[in-house]
Design an enzyme around this catalytic site. Structure first.
Site, mmCIF file in Angstrom:
data_model
loop_
_atom_site.group_PDB
_atom_site.id
_atom_site.type_symbol
_atom_site.label_atom_id
_atom_site.label_comp_id
_atom_site.label_asym_id
_atom_site.label_seq_id
_atom_site.Cartn_x
_atom_site.Cartn_y
_atom_site.Cartn_z
ATOM 1 N N ASP A 253 0.809 -1.193 0.056
ATOM 2 C CA ASP A 253 -0.216 -0.023 0.009
ATOM 3 C C ASP A 253 0.924 1.089 0.052
ATOM 4 O O ASP A 253 2.243 1.096 0.240
ATOM 5 C CB ASP A 253 -0.915 -0.056 1.272
ATOM 6 C CG ASP A 253 -1.666 1.477 1.380
ATOM 7 O OD1 ASP A 253 -2.328 1.630 0.251
ATOM 8 O OD2 ASP A 253 -1.851 1.669 2.593
ATOM 9 N N GLU A 363 -9.144 15.220 6.229
ATOM 10 C CA GLU A 363 -10.090 16.345 6.711
ATOM 11 C C GLU A 363 -9.285 17.084 8.028
ATOM 12 O O GLU A 363 -9.605 18.153 8.271
ATOM 13 C CB GLU A 363 -11.332 15.698 7.274
ATOM 14 C CG GLU A 363 -12.336 15.020 6.235
ATOM 15 C CD GLU A 363 -13.557 14.760 6.741
ATOM 16 O OE1 GLU A 363 -13.740 14.375 7.931
ATOM 17 O OE2 GLU A 363 -14.450 14.561 5.980
ATOM 18 N N ARG A 462 -1.505 15.385 -2.177
ATOM 19 C CA ARG A 462 -2.737 14.657 -2.297
ATOM 20 C C ARG A 462 -3.589 15.924 -2.501
ATOM 21 O O ARG A 462 -3.738 16.845 -1.991
ATOM 22 C CB ARG A 462 -3.212 13.927 -1.016
ATOM 23 C CG ARG A 462 -2.455 12.727 -0.808
ATOM 24 C CD ARG A 462 -2.584 12.279 0.781
ATOM 25 N NE ARG A 462 -3.696 11.703 0.964
ATOM 26 C CZ ARG A 462 -4.174 10.533 0.944
ATOM 27 N NH1 ARG A 462 -3.369 9.627 0.508
ATOM 28 N NH2 ARG A 462 -5.235 10.110 1.080
ATOM 29 N N ASP A 544 -4.992 6.449 -4.511
ATOM 30 C CA ASP A 544 -4.363 7.749 -5.076
ATOM 31 C C ASP A 544 -4.688 7.862 -6.463
ATOM 32 O O ASP A 544 -4.541 6.898 -7.257
ATOM 33 C CB ASP A 544 -3.008 8.117 -4.321
ATOM 34 C CG ASP A 544 -3.067 8.453 -2.999
ATOM 35 O OD1 ASP A 544 -4.132 8.871 -2.491
ATOM 36 O OD2 ASP A 544 -2.064 8.667 -2.338
#
Length: 971
Positions: A253, A363, A462, A544
């Site tokens: 990952d 977030e 990101r 991603d």
């Protein structure tokens, strides 16, 4: 349990679902406003809950509740699941709707998949061969016994050692003689009992003890201790240690595994303006933004570096056009989330820290960024949020919230603003956001934002796109009615809510894009380079976007500038098929060296170009579980690197299964989140990272560690050692048992096949328990063919596991031939020495016992590489223990061999026999070992010689020429 009321006046309960999905972030759950005022302790609460049947979907729940004549919708945010932990909530009252085996936690519980090491599987095949050999020995004895009985059938009554008749009575009777056929059958059964040591039952016990010892040293290895998380290496499966030495594919990952999963807001594009700044302009040492409320100072817990120009625009607010866009952008970041602010005390009683807890670290990073620019979220309830804008509190009513889902890849919030307007703010992935943005508005802004997104992704950041639009009364009412109907539906609620969300999330005006940095973990580039040098293929499977994954690939040295990239992005099965066909043709040209280059001198030569495959999740949908799987594997096998982007958790497992199905190579999967569990369980070896995303991956793994870079010492050092030790230990156990059995077999041939044994029964039993077991276990745990430093310096040495050098069919049969020779020497030297003597069977049996034990222990000593005091004690102590046991057994008057060792041990012939047996039996083994190591050395032997004599030579480091690493199509 459906929430009715909580200790919070607004009905909020905070839970942590780490036990269910591995996510350690705080999540909010809500009680309905209609049930908050009801207190079951004082009054009777009447209502009716109609809910879905029990299922294992922990992210979904569909029900409605009728109370006081009103029907209310219930969803995942209104229930608390079994297994959750209640946080920051004093108490909660609810109604249990599912219990026992019907709860989602119990329906999701299943036993971990059973894994068996490749070496043990192969060993079982060899044991079957030994079992066939045992049956052959027993059959030979039975056949020869039948022939002997036929030849001597007339003499059986009076043979002195086989008298069949009992003449002590007037009428002679037979002893226990069952006839020719039954005697043969009983001979076969007795042979099985005498020769049963051929099947190494003790080997399984020894292997488990060795694995425990190996696990202990892996756990205690300081090189795999992570100081940041204070976590040691964990060995959660004890039966696949040796598989770590044969790994060919590593599936990793990215987020939290290759990267730290500590998100940091880096830059933003707002209304077409890039506010990234330069590193020198970023105020890394800035004082955090703070506000004063009732004499108390509140500041965010995490400091974010800010862009000076953007900070100035944020202070100005909506006074200018650019300031208005900045205001809307940061309002979206502060409100469009599920973040809950918590007040944390500090040593200074007048200063409080605001800690943002949420379901995602992205977030949290965005909320801290908004706070740094003056938009501090200070309160959230089920119905409203309060944001402090540079000291001015503003209350926004939360009229609706569409949470993020994997289909839409975005989330939205409908806010009632202080100026009575209603706005919808949306943030999500660029692939889905640009499809709902009105491209007729501000085309230049959209194009500029897309360019900024591309540049951010190229830096490995990101990205999220933020959009909004203002709703008029009719649009809001239409949405509200549709939302209420969809949320109260029992059937197809998810699809209806998705449809409602899609309707409101349309014709948006782009506000900008945010960029968050997820830094690489320490040592990741060096680790990947070492794995590739060890001929281990590393595949990265990430959710991603493509640009971000490629950027991380370059920074982690997975991709190089010399590598040709093959990108497959297809939206249909046919286009995917065509892309794969074209890619295979290109990869063959690049890897076969058909491209010719000309050097400075004018000569030409073939150049083999490494190839990297980049494929997205949409293409994998058409590839997996279809006839295109074979093409994908064919293409991937020609590539040095495979990078899969935008993949779902089940697709990760599908890719691992694809490789396992089409190759016999060992696979390892490593990840840190709940979305990696299926991949970890599917692979031959699963490794969990103790990271930011909880412990679900660790709980499902075979091994767990703190950082990705520890994979290098785990595989190249401990994996190599474990494989070499276990391979040798298995062959040695086969050898030591077969030597003893063959000695018993040769004796049977000289005793009319009667299955009498010269070796004491106690010695036969203790042979595998005391005489030879301890040295095997000690060497299996402690022996090291090479040092840790050498193995890390030369990763190519790991190829010994790929080539199965420590355990293969050739070694097995060579060991059996050596065993046959040693058993012949051990048996016939004493037999010939005492041929004309009057020595009894127990005496020569003691000689055979001692000879076998000394022989096998010296054989082991010849193969030991690293001697320690424990090894010395185990090997020589076992020989001494054998002598003590033989003496003690022969000193017992009731034993058949009473005082035998003292009779035979007092003669010089006994000692000469031991010496001749050891020399004659071990000389062939020594000669073959010398020829092999001197004339045909392997990589390990060369490296061992360099370790031994390297420091004695005055020419510096020794260059070690390793076996070449070839691509599959070149082998």
């Amino acid at each position: 349990m459906v929430l009715l009321s909580t200790s919070d006046p607004t009905g909020i309960a905070y839970v942590q679902t780490i036990n269910l999905d591995g996510e350690s972030n705080l999540k909010t759950r809500y009680a309905k406003q209609e049930t908050l005022s009801k207190t079951p302790e004082k009054e009777k609460v009447n209502g009716f809950i109609k809910c879905e049947k029990p299922n294992r979907n922990i992210y979904g729940f569909q029900a409605n509740m009728e109370i006081d004549g009103k029907r209310l919708s219930l969803g995942p945010s209104n229930i608390i699941l079994r297994g959750c932990e209640l946080k920051n909530t004093a108490w909660a009252i609810g109604v249990a709707v599912h219990a026992g085996r019907e709860t989602k936690a119990m329906l999701n519980s299943s036993g971990a998949p059973s894994k068996r090491s490749r070496l043990e599987t192969r060993m079982n095949v060899e044991i079957i061969i030994l079992s066939i050999f045992l049956i052959a020995l027993c059959s030979i004895v039975s056949v020869f016994a039948a022939i002997w009985l036929r030849r001597h059938r007339d003499d059986l009554d009076t043979l002195p050692f086989y008298r069949r008749k009992d003449f002590s009575e007037a009428k002679p009777k037979n002893y226990k003689y069952y006839g020719w056929g039954w005697e043969i059958f009983f001979t076969f059964l007795m042979s099985v009992i005498v020769f049963q040591i051929m099947i190494p039952i003790s080997l399984y016990i020894s292997m488990e003890l060795v694995r425990v010892g190996q696990a202990y040293f892996m756990i205690r290895d300081g090189g795999m201790y992570d100081e940041a998380s204070n976590s040691r290496f964990q060995c959660r499966a004890l039966n696949i240690n040796e598989d770590l030495g044969q790994i060919k594919y590593v599936f990793s990952d990215k987020t939290g595994t290759l990267t730290e999963n500590k998100m940091e807001f880096r830059c933003a594009s707002i209304w077409g303006v890039d506010y990234s700044g330069s590193k020198g302009d970023l105020q890394s040492e800035q004082v955090a933004h703070e506000v004063e409320v009732d004499g108390m100072i509140f500041r965010p817990k995490m400091i974010v570096r800010t862009d000076p120009e953007l900070l100035q625009l944020a202070k100005v607010g909506r006074e200018s056009q650019r300031g208005k866009h900045v205001y809307d952008f940061f309002l979206a970041l502060a409100s469009c989330n599920t973040i809950v602010p918590f007040v944390v005390d500090t040593p200074d009683p007048s200063v409080k820290l605001i800690d943002y807890q949420g379901e995602s670290p992205d977030e949290q990073a965005l909320a801290y960024a908004a706070a740094a620019y003056g938009f501090m979220l200070i309160e959230r309830t089920s119905g409203h949020i309060i944001i402090d804008f540079w000291g001015e509190k503003q209350r926004f009513n939360v009229l609706g919230l569409h949470e993020f889902d994997s289909d839409r890849k975005r989330m939205s919030v409908i806010l009632g603003c202080p100026d009575k307007s209603v706005k919808v703010f949306v943030k999500g992935a660029d692939t889905t956001m640009f499809s709902v943005i009105d491209r007729t508005l501000n085309k230049s802004v959209i194009q500029t934002t897309e360019g900024h997104l591309h540049s951010y992704s190229s830096l490995g950041l990101r990205t999220l796109v933020v959009g909004m639009r203002e709703l008029n009364n009719s649009e809001f009412e239409q949405w509200h009615f549709a939302f209420v109907d969809a949320s109260t539906a029992l059937m197809g609620r998810a699809a209806l809510l998705r449809k409602v969300a899609n309707n409101i999330e349309s014709n948006l005006r782009v506000l900008g894009a945010s960029a968050i940095e997820d830094k690489l973990q320490q040592g990741v580039p060096d680790a990947i380079e070492s794995l590739r040098m060890a001929d281990i293929k590393v595949w990265v499977l990430t959710g991603d976007k493509q640009e971000t994954a490629i950027s991380i690939g370059y920074s982690s040295k997975l991709l190089t500038s010399k590598m040709t990239q093959i990108v497959i992005n297809s939206n249909s099965k046919e286009s995917c098929r065509k892309s794969l066909d074209d890619a295979i043709v290109m990869a063959k040209k690049l890897t076969s060296g058909s491209i010719v280059s000309h050097n400075m001198e004018g000569s030409s030569g073939a150049v083999i170009t490494p190839v990297g495959l980049i494929i997205d999740g949409t293409s994998l949908v058409y590839v997996l579980d279809s006839e295109l799987e074979e093409q994908l594997f064919k293409l991937a096998s020609m590539c040095s690197v495979v990078l899969c982007c935008r993949v779902a958790p089940l697709q990760k497992a599908g890719i691992v299964a694809l490789v396992k199905k089409r190759t016999s190579d060992m696979t390892l999967a490593i990840g840190d989140g709940a979305n990696d569990v299926s991949m970890i369980q599917c692979a031959d070896v699963g490794v969990g990272i103790s990271g930011q995303e909880g412990r679900q991956a660790v709980m499902a793994s075979d091994f767990a560690m703190g950082q990705f870079r520890f994979l290098v010492p785990l595989l190249l050092v401990h994996g190599h050692w474990n494989y070499q030790r276990m391979g040798y230990m298995i062959l040695y156990n086969f050898y030591r048992n077969a030597v003893f059995v063959l000695i018993l077999f040769w004796y049977v041939l000289f005793t009319c096949f009667t299955l009498t044994t010269a070796i004491n029964e106690w010695s036969s039993m203790l042979y595998s328990i005391i005489y030879t077991s301890v040295p095997t276990i000690v060497v299996g745990i402690l022996d090291k063919d090479l040092s840790k430093r050498t193995l890390l310096k030369h990763p190519q040495l790991y190829g010994a596991g790929h080539r199965q050098e420590a355990y293969n069919s050739k070694l097995f049969w060579l060991t059996m031939v050596d065993t046959l020779w040693q058993s012949v020497v051990a048996f016939f030297v004493p037999l010939l020495a005492y041929w004309n003597s009057t020595i009894d069977a127990p005496s020569i049996g003691d000689l055979w016992t001692l000879a076998a034990v000394i022989l096998v222990n010296l054989h082991l000593a010849m193969d030991v590489v690293r001697w320690t005091w424990i090894t010395h004690a185990a090997i020589w102590g076992s020989i001494v223990a054998t002598w003590i046991c033989v003496v003690c057994i022969d000193a017992i008057p009731m034993m058949p061999g009473y005082w035998a060792i003292f009779h035979i041990g007092g003669t010089p012939v006994f000692w000469w026999c031991l010496l001749i047996i050891v020399i004659a039996a071990l000389v062939p083994h020594f000669v073959v070992k010398f020829i092999y190591q001197y004339y045909f050395p392997c990589d390990i032997q060369i490296a061992r010689e360099a370790e031994k004599f390297g420091n004695l030579r005055g020419h510096g480091a020794i260059e070690i020429e390793m076996n070449p690493i070839l691509e599959p199509h070149q082998r």
